[in-house]
Design a protein around this motif. Structure first.
Motif, PDB file in Angstrom:
ATOM      1  N   SER A  11      23.716 -21.395 -11.590  1.00 42.18           N
ATOM      2  CA  SER A  11      24.815 -21.967 -10.792  1.00 42.18           C
ATOM      3  C   SER A  11      24.292 -22.696  -9.562  1.00 42.18           C
ATOM      4  N   SER A  64      17.264 -19.226  -1.223  1.00 45.00           N
ATOM      5  CA  SER A  64      16.564 -20.464  -0.886  1.00 45.00           C
ATOM      6  C   SER A  64      16.804 -20.924   0.560  1.00 45.00           C
ATOM      7  N   TYR A 127      10.885 -16.999   4.248  1.00 48.57           N
ATOM      8  CA  TYR A 127      11.151 -17.649   2.957  1.00 48.57           C
ATOM      9  C   TYR A 127       9.831 -17.989   2.265  1.00 48.57           C
ATOM     10  N   LYS A 131       8.195 -16.505  -1.185  1.00 44.14           N
ATOM     11  CA  LYS A 131       7.941 -17.373  -2.334  1.00 44.14           C
ATOM     12  C   LYS A 131       6.460 -17.315  -2.735  1.00 44.14           C
TER      13      LYS A 131
HETATM   14  N1  LIG Z   1      16.743 -26.900  -2.743  1.00 42.35           N
HETATM   15  C1  LIG Z   1      15.559 -27.413  -2.414  1.00 42.35           C
HETATM   16  O1  LIG Z   1      15.487 -28.507  -1.829  1.00 42.35           O
HETATM   17  C2  LIG Z   1      14.283 -26.674  -2.757  1.00 42.35           C
HETATM   18  C3  LIG Z   1      13.084 -27.137  -2.198  1.00 42.35           C
HETATM   19  C4  LIG Z   1      11.903 -26.508  -2.557  1.00 42.35           C
HETATM   20  C5  LIG Z   1      11.917 -25.431  -3.415  1.00 42.35           C
HETATM   21  N2  LIG Z   1      13.089 -24.966  -3.924  1.00 42.35           N
HETATM   22  C6  LIG Z   1      13.051 -23.835  -4.869  1.00 42.35           C
HETATM   23  O2  LIG Z   1      13.671 -24.273  -6.070  1.00 42.35           O
HETATM   24  C7  LIG Z   1      14.374 -23.175  -6.667  1.00 42.35           C
HETATM   25  C8  LIG Z   1      15.817 -23.543  -6.901  1.00 42.35           C
HETATM   26  O3  LIG Z   1      16.416 -23.880  -5.656  1.00 42.35           O
HETATM   27  P1  LIG Z   1      17.923 -24.323  -5.583  1.00 42.35           P
HETATM   28  O4  LIG Z   1      18.076 -25.188  -4.395  1.00 42.35           O
HETATM   29  O5  LIG Z   1      18.392 -24.793  -6.908  1.00 42.35           O
HETATM   30  O6  LIG Z   1      18.603 -22.908  -5.249  1.00 42.35           O
HETATM   31  P2  LIG Z   1      20.121 -22.595  -4.898  1.00 42.35           P
HETATM   32  O7  LIG Z   1      20.979 -23.809  -5.034  1.00 42.35           O
HETATM   33  O8  LIG Z   1      20.137 -21.852  -3.613  1.00 42.35           O
HETATM   34  O9  LIG Z   1      20.532 -21.597  -6.071  1.00 42.35           O
HETATM   35  C9  LIG Z   1      20.022 -20.303  -6.118  1.00 42.35           C
HETATM   36  C10 LIG Z   1      20.531 -19.632  -7.364  1.00 42.35           C
HETATM   37  O10 LIG Z   1      20.076 -18.278  -7.344  1.00 42.35           O
HETATM   38  C11 LIG Z   1      21.194 -17.418  -7.560  1.00 42.35           C
HETATM   39  N3  LIG Z   1      20.975 -16.154  -6.866  1.00 42.35           N
HETATM   40  C12 LIG Z   1      20.713 -15.971  -5.544  1.00 42.35           C
HETATM   41  N4  LIG Z   1      20.599 -14.659  -5.269  1.00 42.35           N
HETATM   42  C13 LIG Z   1      20.794 -14.001  -6.458  1.00 42.35           C
HETATM   43  C14 LIG Z   1      20.804 -12.640  -6.829  1.00 42.35           C
HETATM   44  N5  LIG Z   1      20.604 -11.674  -5.924  1.00 42.35           N
HETATM   45  N6  LIG Z   1      21.027 -12.320  -8.128  1.00 42.35           N
HETATM   46  C15 LIG Z   1      21.259 -13.300  -9.038  1.00 42.35           C
HETATM   47  N7  LIG Z   1      21.247 -14.618  -8.758  1.00 42.35           N
HETATM   48  C16 LIG Z   1      21.040 -14.953  -7.465  1.00 42.35           C
HETATM   49  C17 LIG Z   1      22.391 -18.168  -6.987  1.00 42.35           C
HETATM   50  O11 LIG Z   1      23.587 -17.677  -7.511  1.00 42.35           O
HETATM   51  P3  LIG Z   1      24.910 -17.672  -6.556  1.00 42.35           P
HETATM   52  O12 LIG Z   1      25.010 -19.067  -6.009  1.00 42.35           O
HETATM   53  O13 LIG Z   1      26.008 -17.320  -7.478  1.00 42.35           O
HETATM   54  O14 LIG Z   1      24.635 -16.659  -5.484  1.00 42.35           O
HETATM   55  C18 LIG Z   1      22.073 -19.585  -7.469  1.00 42.35           C
HETATM   56  O15 LIG Z   1      22.444 -19.731  -8.819  1.00 42.35           O
HETATM   57  C19 LIG Z   1      14.155 -21.974  -5.754  1.00 42.35           C
HETATM   58  O16 LIG Z   1      13.058 -21.253  -6.220  1.00 42.35           O
HETATM   59  C20 LIG Z   1      13.811 -22.603  -4.416  1.00 42.35           C
HETATM   60  O17 LIG Z   1      13.007 -21.742  -3.650  1.00 42.35           O
HETATM   61  C21 LIG Z   1      14.278 -25.572  -3.604  1.00 42.35           C
END
Ligand SMILES: NC(=O)c1ccc[n+]([C@@H]2O[C@H](COP(=O)([O-])OP(=O)(O)OC[C@H]3O[C@@H](n4cnc5c(N)ncnc54)[C@H](OP(=O)(O)O)[C@@H]3O)[C@@H](O)[C@H]2O)c1
Length: 295
Positions: A11, A64, A127, A131
């Motif tokens: 999601s 995140s 964070y 990670k």
């Molecule tokens: N966004 C960026 O720009 C960015 C940059 C660098 C690296 N990353 C990395 O890329 C990856 C994806 O990031 P993203 O931005 O797509 O993340 P995001 O939008 O924050 O989504 C996180 C997901 O993890 C789920 N989640 C969080 N806590 C949970 C729990 N306790 N149990 C089950 N599910 C849980 C959330 O579900 P709910 O929403 O329902 O809570 C959501 O589906 C992560 O590893 C992040 O560290 C992201």
């Protein structure tokens, strides 16, 4: 044999796009919601992986938000390190491929320039620490795992990244500002999904990969400038708006330290024949998608 792919975090910003991409390939998709499989519950994670029959598990789930991690380091550690390590161990047991998303923020961001996979890590906030811990625990649990370090995800209009938020604000006539002294490479979530599936299908792939758009490192200010330029080009904005330059140290709601220079080069990805578009193209594509969606 039809692929069966289990996606955690389906999601989220990258997870939604990953799920759409998986469906388009014709593979069977399993994407438990947070409430159906809370990652702090290792029994739930174990039951999910073992009962799924998946031949590929992709972990897009994370805490995140940097401030959210700083406010609750234990939760950050459980979700960003312990749960992925459990997934890796379970995949070793079932024989499934495992791909875990990580971040450029684990890198030493003190010097400018592109960083490849040999660059030393130096996580400087909760964070990034959680990670990096996740990366190490995943590799220890299952050395054939694939860890994809991604950066500044955009391209999902339902969970807008920085380029989309900037254009949305500009269209609403709000004042714009963007940090000009911190660099990385904005990356389209669709390119992440494509590259992850290509890596997972390559039996020679394993270990840590930098997976981001290419080009010269850019700041959020550069990113906002390109995004609004694309909106002007498409006729959504009549003229380029003014964008005030902000300094990283002056952002009041950033309570956790951010690394300054974490743009990555994708050396290892290229060795598998996987190429990424430029960050500029990724930003323009994200804006085109946003404006198409808004009608
Ligand atoms: N966004 C960026 O720009 C960015 C940059 C660098 C690296 N990353 C990395 O890329 C990856 C994806 O990031 P993203 O931005 O797509 O993340 P995001 O939008 O924050 O989504 C996180 C997901 O993890 C789920 N989640 C969080 N806590 C949970 C729990 N306790 N149990 C089950 N599910 C849980 C959330 O579900 P709910 O929403 O329902 O809570 C959501 O589906 C992560 O590893 C992040 O560290 C992201």
């Amino acid at each position: 044999m039809r692929m069966k792919i289990l996606v955690f975090g389906g999601s989220g910003r990258s997870g939604q796009v990953m799920c759409r991409f998986v469906r388009q390939t014709g593979a069977e998709l399993l994407a438990p919601l947070h409430g159906e499989c809370p990652l702090e519950n290792t029994r739930a994670v174990s039951d999910m992986v073992l009962s799924s029959g998946a031949n590929l598990v992709v972990n897009c789930a994370a805490v995140s938000g940097l401030e959210a991690c700083g406010d609750d380091p234990l939760r950050a550690h459980l979700i960003n390190a312990v749960a992925p390590a459990a997934m890796a161990l379970l995949c070793r047991h079932t024989g499934a491929r495992f791909v875990h998303l990580s971040t450029d923020y684990v890198l030493d961001g003190r010097r400018a320039g592109l960083k490849d996979e040999s660059t030393r890590c130096r996580p400087g906030c909760t964070y990034a620490e959680s990670k990096r811990e996740g990366e190490m625990q995943v590799m220890e649990a299952f050395e054939e795992s694939i860890i994809a370090r991604v950066s500044w995800i955009c391209g999902n209009p339902d969970k807008p990244g920085f380029p989309e938020s900037t254009v949305t604000k500009a269209l609403a006539g709000q004042p714009l500002s963007a940090i000009a002294d911190k660099t990385s490479l904005p990356t389209d979530a669709e390119d992440i999904a494509r590259a992850v599936l290509m890596l997972a299908a390559d039996s020679s792939a394993g270990g840590i990969y930098h997976l981001c758009a290419q080009g010269e490192p850019m700041s959020w200010w550069d990113c906002a400038t390109i995004a609004t330029d694309e909106a002007v080009h498409l006729g959504a904005l009549s003229a380029p708006p003014e964008i005030a330059r902000q300094k990283l140290d002056e952002v009041p709601f950033f309570r956790e330290p951010r690394p300054r220079h974490t743009a990555m080069s994708c050396k290892r990805l290229a060795q598998h024949g996987i190429t990424m578009p430029t960050a500029e193209e990724s930003i323009r594509r994200a804006v085109r998608r946003l404006l198409r969606e808004r009608g």
